[in-house]
Design a protein around this motif. Structure first.
Motif, mmCIF file in Angstrom:
data_model
loop_
_atom_site.group_PDB
_atom_site.id
_atom_site.type_symbol
_atom_site.label_atom_id
_atom_site.label_comp_id
_atom_site.label_asym_id
_atom_site.label_seq_id
_atom_site.Cartn_x
_atom_site.Cartn_y
_atom_site.Cartn_z
ATOM 1 N N ALA A 50 0.917 -1.441 -0.102
ATOM 2 C CA ALA A 50 -0.350 0.430 0.089
ATOM 3 C C ALA A 50 1.662 1.446 -0.159
ATOM 4 N N ILE A 51 0.415 2.656 -0.839
ATOM 5 C CA ILE A 51 0.714 3.669 0.128
ATOM 6 C C ILE A 51 0.250 4.533 0.221
ATOM 7 N N ARG A 52 1.151 5.249 1.428
ATOM 8 C CA ARG A 52 0.297 6.175 1.858
ATOM 9 C C ARG A 52 1.106 7.832 1.819
ATOM 10 N N TYR A 53 -0.469 8.397 2.028
ATOM 11 C CA TYR A 53 0.306 9.990 2.169
ATOM 12 C C TYR A 53 0.220 10.492 3.597
ATOM 13 N N MET A 54 0.946 10.234 4.115
ATOM 14 C CA MET A 54 1.016 10.882 5.626
ATOM 15 C C MET A 54 0.787 12.470 5.652
ATOM 16 N N HIS A 55 0.234 12.926 6.376
ATOM 17 C CA HIS A 55 0.730 14.898 6.566
ATOM 18 C C HIS A 55 -0.367 14.934 5.339
ATOM 19 N N ALA A 56 -1.285 14.423 4.343
ATOM 20 C CA ALA A 56 -2.169 15.280 3.209
ATOM 21 C C ALA A 56 -3.830 15.908 4.542
#
Ligand code: GDP
Length: 324
Positions: free
Chosen positions: A170-176
């Motif tokens: 999975a990929i996550r976009y931290m603080h988005a």
């Protein structure tokens, strides 16, 4: 610089693939009529410096300073800093050429003085003679993280140090969630002179999704009411460069151009499909333009940019050519 009301185009871009088409768009459009919204999910702090890989690839490409062999960094670069750092036992997994280093040092100093990233990038672009507006997707920090079978990594750790070897889960976009679009992007997307939005042939997961993850970005793109056209980064089931196809397979998706179009479903009105994939035209799910999308030369970039713009204008002129 783009004045409000003047016809112009917005491009969403990551690094190498995106910058090639952005270069073509810059040549194909009148001066000062292109705004490029750049991914900052790859940004990171390294050796005390703030590094913005996609922004710098765009700056160097559009200023004709890029290294054509690597696709990143500057041409005619020297490496004294890296060699000296290596002698001292410093971290050398992320290559920083001497000229490139100046960009990171200056950006870091100006951020420390309280300047916004968007102001710094705009000033760098002006000083490098680029007649386009380069805008980071946000002035707030968003950090792309790779969740893999070997653990969770900062993006550059995964991409450069581990050379994309771990399998992505999975990929996550931290603080988005806490970010907002850079004001310059919000204003061009609201500008009545906007003609089209182009999603460059960038990695959808690592370059375009972080931009779209900024709250308000997707709705501002939709609300612009102009054709949104994506150019496929996948040709005949493979990426031209980088891990796009590998990541698609690891995420359990077919590595194909139509999968890219479906990924952008609901956002795009048109898709530029490579001629090698013409057999997929009926499966794209929106209007299709077939073109040779491989950009080997400067002429290729300009030709593909011209075709993409003409396609977008055709969609604008076609009843039902745009989402309502
Ligand atoms: P990165 O941030 O440096 O990885 O660069 P991008 O995300 O902007 O671009 C990576 C994508 O560009 C990959 O999926 C490549 O397949 C695609 N790409 C690179 N060169 C070309 C090209 O000449 N034509 C097309 N259609 N895609 C390209």
């Amino acid at each position: 610089m783009t004045s409000i009301g003047q016809a112009h185009v917005v491009a969403l871009s990551g690094g190498v693939g995106g910058a090639k088409l952005a270069y073509g768009l810059l040549q194909a459009l009148p001066a000062d009529s292109l705004s490029i919204c750049l991914n900052t999910g790859d940004d990171f702090e390294h050796l005390g410096l703030h590094i913005s890989p996609d922004i710098d690839t765009a700056l160097y490409t559009l200023a004709d300073l890029a290294n054509p062999q690597t696709g990143w960094g500057r041409r005619d670069e020297t490496w004294t800093f890296m060699q000296a750092l290596d002698r001292l036992g410093g971290e050398t997994w992320f290559q920083l050429g001497d000229g490139d280093l100046a960009t990171h040092v200056e950006r870091t100093c100006r951020l420390a003085r309280g300047e916004l990233l968007s102001g710094i990038v705009s000033d760098f672009a002006r000083r490098l003679g680029i007649r386009a507006r380069l805008v980071p997707m946000s002035d707030s920090q968003v950090r792309t993280r790779a969740i893999t079978d070997e653990g969770e990594f900062d993006f550059q750790d995964y991409f450069v140090r581990l050379q994309c070897r771990p399998r992505i889960q999975a990929i996550r976009y931290m603080h988005a969630d806490a970010a907002r679009p850079a004001p310059a992007i919000e204003s061009v997307l609201r500008d009545p002179g906007l003609e089209a939005i182009v999603i460059c042939p960038s990695n959808p997961y690592l370059s375009i999704d972080p931009i779209l993850a900024v709250p308000g970005m997707r709705s501002a793109i939709r609300a612009a009411g102009v054709p949104v056209v994506a150019v496929s980064p996948i040709i005949a089931g493979e990426a031209v460069k980088g891990p796009t196809a590998k990541i698609m397979r690891e995420l359990g998706r077919p590595a194909s151009a139509n999968e890219i179009a479906h990924h952008y479903a609901g956002l795009i009105d048109g898709f530029v499909l490579d001629s090698r994939d013409r057999g997929l035209a009926d499966t794209i799910g929106c209007s299709v333009h077939i073109a040779d999308t491989l950009m080997r030369t400067t002429d290729d970039r300009i030709r593909l940019a011209g075709e993409t713009l003409r396609f977008a204008r055709t969609l604008a002129a076609t009843p039902g050519g745009r989402r309502q």
